[in-house]
Design a protein around this motif. Structure first.
Motif, short mmCIF file in Angstrom:
data_model
loop_
_atom_site.label_atom_id
_atom_site.label_comp_id
_atom_site.label_asym_id
_atom_site.label_seq_id
_atom_site.Cartn_x
_atom_site.Cartn_y
_atom_site.Cartn_z
N PRO A 28 -34.57 31.73 9.54
CA PRO A 28 -33.38 31.12 10.16
C PRO A 28 -33.12 29.71 9.64
N ASN A 29 -34.16 28.96 9.31
CA ASN A 29 -33.94 27.61 8.79
C ASN A 29 -33.19 27.66 7.46
N LEU A 30 -33.53 28.64 6.61
CA LEU A 30 -32.84 28.76 5.34
C LEU A 30 -31.39 29.18 5.56
N ASN A 31 -31.19 30.17 6.40
CA ASN A 31 -29.82 30.63 6.67
C ASN A 31 -28.97 29.52 7.27
N ASN A 32 -29.53 28.80 8.24
CA ASN A 32 -28.78 27.70 8.86
C ASN A 32 -28.56 26.56 7.87
N GLY A 33 -29.57 26.30 7.04
CA GLY A 33 -29.43 25.25 6.04
C GLY A 33 -28.34 25.57 5.03
N LYS A 34 -28.27 26.84 4.60
CA LYS A 34 -27.23 27.27 3.67
C LYS A 34 -25.85 27.16 4.30
N THR A 35 -25.76 27.51 5.59
CA THR A 35 -24.47 27.41 6.29
C THR A 35 -24.00 25.96 6.34
N LEU A 36 -24.92 25.05 6.68
CA LEU A 36 -24.57 23.63 6.72
C LEU A 36 -24.21 23.12 5.33
N TYR A 37 -24.91 23.59 4.33
CA TYR A 37 -24.59 23.21 2.95
C TYR A 37 -23.17 23.63 2.59
N ASP A 38 -22.82 24.87 2.91
CA ASP A 38 -21.48 25.37 2.60
C ASP A 38 -20.40 24.62 3.35
N LYS A 43 -26.66 16.17 5.01
CA LYS A 43 -27.69 15.46 5.76
C LYS A 43 -28.32 16.35 6.82
N GLU A 44 -27.51 17.21 7.43
CA GLU A 44 -28.02 18.12 8.44
C GLU A 44 -28.76 19.29 7.81
N ALA A 45 -28.36 19.68 6.62
CA ALA A 45 -29.01 20.81 5.95
C ALA A 45 -30.39 20.44 5.42
N ILE A 46 -30.55 19.20 4.98
CA ILE A 46 -31.77 18.79 4.30
C ILE A 46 -33.04 19.03 5.13
N PRO A 47 -33.13 18.56 6.40
CA PRO A 47 -34.39 18.77 7.13
C PRO A 47 -34.74 20.24 7.33
N LEU A 48 -33.74 21.10 7.49
CA LEU A 48 -34.01 22.53 7.65
C LEU A 48 -34.56 23.12 6.35
N LEU A 49 -33.93 22.75 5.23
CA LEU A 49 -34.39 23.26 3.94
C LEU A 49 -35.74 22.68 3.56
N GLU A 50 -36.00 21.44 3.95
CA GLU A 50 -37.32 20.84 3.69
C GLU A 50 -38.42 21.61 4.41
N GLN A 51 -38.14 22.06 5.62
CA GLN A 51 -39.13 22.86 6.35
C GLN A 51 -39.44 24.15 5.63
N VAL A 52 -38.41 24.80 5.11
CA VAL A 52 -38.61 26.06 4.40
C VAL A 52 -39.45 25.84 3.15
N GLU A 61 -34.70 30.08 -3.66
CA GLU A 61 -33.38 29.81 -3.10
C GLU A 61 -33.39 28.54 -2.26
N ALA A 62 -34.42 28.38 -1.44
CA ALA A 62 -34.52 27.17 -0.62
C ALA A 62 -34.67 25.93 -1.50
N THR A 63 -35.45 26.07 -2.58
CA THR A 63 -35.63 24.94 -3.50
C THR A 63 -34.31 24.55 -4.15
N TYR A 64 -33.53 25.57 -4.56
CA TYR A 64 -32.23 25.27 -5.16
C TYR A 64 -31.31 24.56 -4.17
N TYR A 65 -31.18 25.11 -2.97
CA TYR A 65 -30.26 24.51 -2.00
C TYR A 65 -30.73 23.11 -1.59
N LEU A 66 -32.03 22.90 -1.53
CA LEU A 66 -32.53 21.58 -1.18
C LEU A 66 -32.22 20.59 -2.30
N ALA A 67 -32.43 21.00 -3.55
CA ALA A 67 -32.11 20.12 -4.68
C ALA A 67 -30.64 19.75 -4.68
#
Length: 315
Positions: A28-38, A43-52, A61-67
């Motif tokens: 869910p952190n990745l899915n929510n992080g991707k949604t926030l990214y889109d 700023k809100e997506a980063i902590p979720l993607l960092e957890q993943v 995929e998480a590494t790409y979206y975080l970068a």
């Protein structure tokens, strides 16, 4: 520079979307992080993607979206590290992340590493007709990186830049400066309030208008708004000049005599005043966006930007 690089990233995002792998992840952190990214909420997506990524460093995929989130949040050192981590995880994740990483490398002035990334991108996309315009952008960036690397190793012979203080610069956007041939008058485009178009109550910026300042020894005068009909209540800006200073070419949008959405116009200096500008006509202008001109020193060539059909992409 940043303006140019941002345009490269924005106009290429469609190609990136086509090449990105489609992986079903239940985290869910990745899915929510991707949604926030889109939604551009980096700023809100980063902590979720960092957890993943922290829990699963091999998650491509998480590494790409975080970068990419780090990049858009201007955390360039962190973005750089994650792009390189993605390359180690899977150099074939998609070809476009090499371009994104190269853009970050330019910001960080990592010339040799960035050159390798661009060459890798070119090798992976050579012969792919869908990436022709991206190949041209990569060629341009590669040349820029090579030249910048050489220049950065040379002794500094120029003084540090000095910011022009208010009221020359304003809280709004001020850009596209162009000195006239005498070097004593600087024209620029500004979206400051107080231009020809009435300012909306909640507007963050005004419409584009042409301004100029005059050199007085080591100082500059207060900005002056060029009069009508050089400026109108539409967008007007990006002036360039002939070598003798007698001809000005600029872009203007939404005028009654326009050929397209924005056109190139010219005006002749008559004494101390610019004459009524004239549209350069449908041989030069198209039904699309045409602006941002540069006039060659001999007056025989005009180089300008356009998103007319047959081009590689947007302006």
């Amino acid at each position: 520079m940043r303006f140019l690089l941002t345009i490269i990233l924005i106009t290429s995002i469609g190609a990136m979307a086509q090449s990105r792998r489609s992986v079903v992840i239940e985290d869910p952190n990745l899915n929510n992080g991707k949604t926030l990214y889109d939604e551009d909420k980096y700023k809100e997506a980063i902590p979720l993607l960092e957890q993943v990524v922290s829990a699963s460093p091999e998650n491509q995929e998480a590494t790409y979206y975080l970068a990419s989130s780090y990049y858009n949040d201007e955390q360039f050192e962190k973005a750089w590290g994650k792009y390189l981590a993605l390359e180690k995880l899977n150099p074939d994740y998609n070809s476009f992340f090499y371009i994104e990483a190269a853009i970050v490398g330019v910001y960080l002035r990592k010339w040799s590493e960035t050159e390798k990334l661009l060459k890798e991108y070119k090798n992976r996309t050579e012969g792919n007709s869908l990436s022709t315009k991206l190949q041209h952008r990569a060629d341009y960036m590669l040349n820029y990186v090579k030249v910048s690397g050489k220049l950065s190793s040379m002794p500094i012979t120029m003084k540090e830049p000095v910011v022009l203080l208010p009221p020359v610069n304003s809280p709004q956007s001020d850009y596209l400066p162009m000195l006239d041939p005498t070097g004593n008058k600087l024209y620029f485009t500004s979206r400051r309030f107080g231009g020809f178009h009435p300012d909306a109550a909640n507007a963050k910026e005004g419409d584009e208008d042409l301004y100029f300042i005059i050199r007085n020894g080591n100082t500059w005068s207060n900005p002056e708004l060029l009069p009508s009909p050089l400026n109108t209540d539409g967008n007007d800006g990006a002036a360039s000049f002939s070598a003798d200073g007698q001809t000005m070419i600029f872009g203007a949008c939404g005028r009654e005599d326009g050929v397209g959405s924005c056109d190139l116009y010219y005006s002749i200096l008559e004494g101390a005043q610019w004459a009524i500008p004239k549209n350069m006509g449908n041989v030069v202008n198209s039904k699309e966006w045409d602006a941002h001109s540069t006039l060659s020193a001999d007056g025989t060539k005009i180089i300008f930007s356009s998103n007319r059909p047959g081009s590689y992409g947007a302006q």
